[in-house]
Design a protein around this motif. Structure first.
Motif, PDB file in Angstrom:
ATOM      1  N   ALA A  37       0.849  -1.188   0.000  1.00  0.00           N
ATOM      2  CA  ALA A  37       0.000   0.000   0.000  1.00  0.00           C
ATOM      3  C   ALA A  37       0.882   1.233   0.000  1.00  0.00           C
ATOM      4  N   ARG A  75      -4.421   2.389  -1.094  1.00  0.00           N
ATOM      5  CA  ARG A  75      -4.355   1.568   0.105  1.00  0.00           C
ATOM      6  C   ARG A  75      -4.180   0.087  -0.198  1.00  0.00           C
ATOM      7  N   GLN A  76      -4.737  -0.374  -1.300  1.00  0.00           N
ATOM      8  CA  GLN A  76      -4.635  -1.800  -1.592  1.00  0.00           C
ATOM      9  C   GLN A  76      -4.020  -1.994  -2.975  1.00  0.00           C
ATOM     10  N   GLN A  77      -2.742  -2.014  -2.980  1.00  0.00           N
ATOM     11  CA  GLN A  77      -2.022  -2.308  -4.224  1.00  0.00           C
ATOM     12  C   GLN A  77      -0.954  -3.343  -3.921  1.00  0.00           C
TER      13      GLN A  77
END
Length: 199
Positions: free
Chosen positions: A136, A141-143
Motif C-alpha cells: 500500500a 491503500r490496496q495495491q
C-alpha cells in the motif's frame, strides 16, 4: 579433426602454388604480423609490384593463409590432420610441407595472439536476491507491487565488483524463458560445432 575450408578460402589459397616457396614463407610472416598489428595495405602493394599481380590477389592470398593458420591453431589440430586438410587443396608436396612447417613454427604464437585478442570479461562469483512487495501507499491503500532485487558479485582480474539489478516478476520470467531457450539451442549440433571451433 579436419579443417572445413569454404570455396572462397580455397580460391584465396589457390594463388600460393603460383609463387616461390620463399614468397609463401614471407606471406606466412606477413599473416602472423597482420594478426599481431593489423593488416597493412602498403605491404600488399609492395608485394604485388614485385610479383606483377594485383594488390587484391596478394591480400587475398595472405588472408587465406591467415585463416588457415588461425583456424588450425585455434583447434590445435595435429600434424596429420593439418596435412590432410591441406592435401584436399591439391598443392604440391613441397608446398604442403612448407605450409605444415609454417603452422608448426607459428601455432603457439598465434594461440597467444588469439588469447590476447579475446575479450576480458568479468566472471560470476555469487548472487543474492530479495523479493520486495509494496502492499500500500498513501494514495493507494490496496495495491500489490512486487519487485525482485538482485545483487550480483563479479570477479575481474582479481578485483571484486557488485552490480545491483531490480526487475518485476513478469520481466524476470521472460528473462528465464529466454535463457532456457538459449540453453536448449546450445544442445543443437550447429551450436556445438560453432562452440568447438571457437575454442
Amino acid at each position: 579433426m579436419l579443417l572445413d575450408l569454404s570455396e572462397e578460402h580455397k580460391e584465396h589459397l589457390a594463388f600460393l602454388p603460383r609463387v616461390d616457396g620463399a614468397v609463401v614463407a614471407e606471406f606466412g610472416r606477413i599473416a602472423v604480423e597482420s594478426l599481431r598489428r593489423g593488416s597493412n595495405p602498403k605491404i600488399y602493394d609492395g608485394a604485388a609490384r614485385k610479383l606483377n599481380v594485383s594488390s587484391d590477389t596478394v591480400q587475398h592470398g595472405v588472408e587465406g593463409l591467415t585463416y588457415l593458420l588461425t583456424e588450425s591453431s585455434k583447434l590445435m589440430i595435429s600434424e596429420l590432420d593439418f596435412q590432410d586438410s591441406v592435401f584436399v587443396l591439391g598443392f604440391s608436396e613441397e608446398l604442403n610441407k612448407l605450409l605444415l612447417q609454417l603452422y608448426l613454427d607459428n601455432r603457439k604464437e598465434i594461440r597467444t595472439i588469439l588469447n590476447e585478442l579475446a575479450p576480458d570479461l568479468p566472471t560470476y562469483h555469487s548472487l543474492e536476491w530479495r523479493l520486495d512487495v509494496q502492499l500500500a501507499s498513501r494514495s493507494l491503500r490496496q495495491q500489490i507491487k512486487p519487485a525482485v532485487t538482485f545483487k550480483l558479485h563479479l570477479n575481474h582480474n582479481g578485483d571484486h565488483s557488485t552490480k545491483v539489478l531490480q526487475t518485476d516478476p513478469a520481466t524476470l520470467l521472460h528473462l528465464v524463458q529466454q535463457l532456457e531457450q538459449a540453453l536448449e539451442e546450445m544442445k543443437t549440433n550447429h551450436c556445438r560445432r560453432v562452440v568447438r571451433n571457437i575454442k
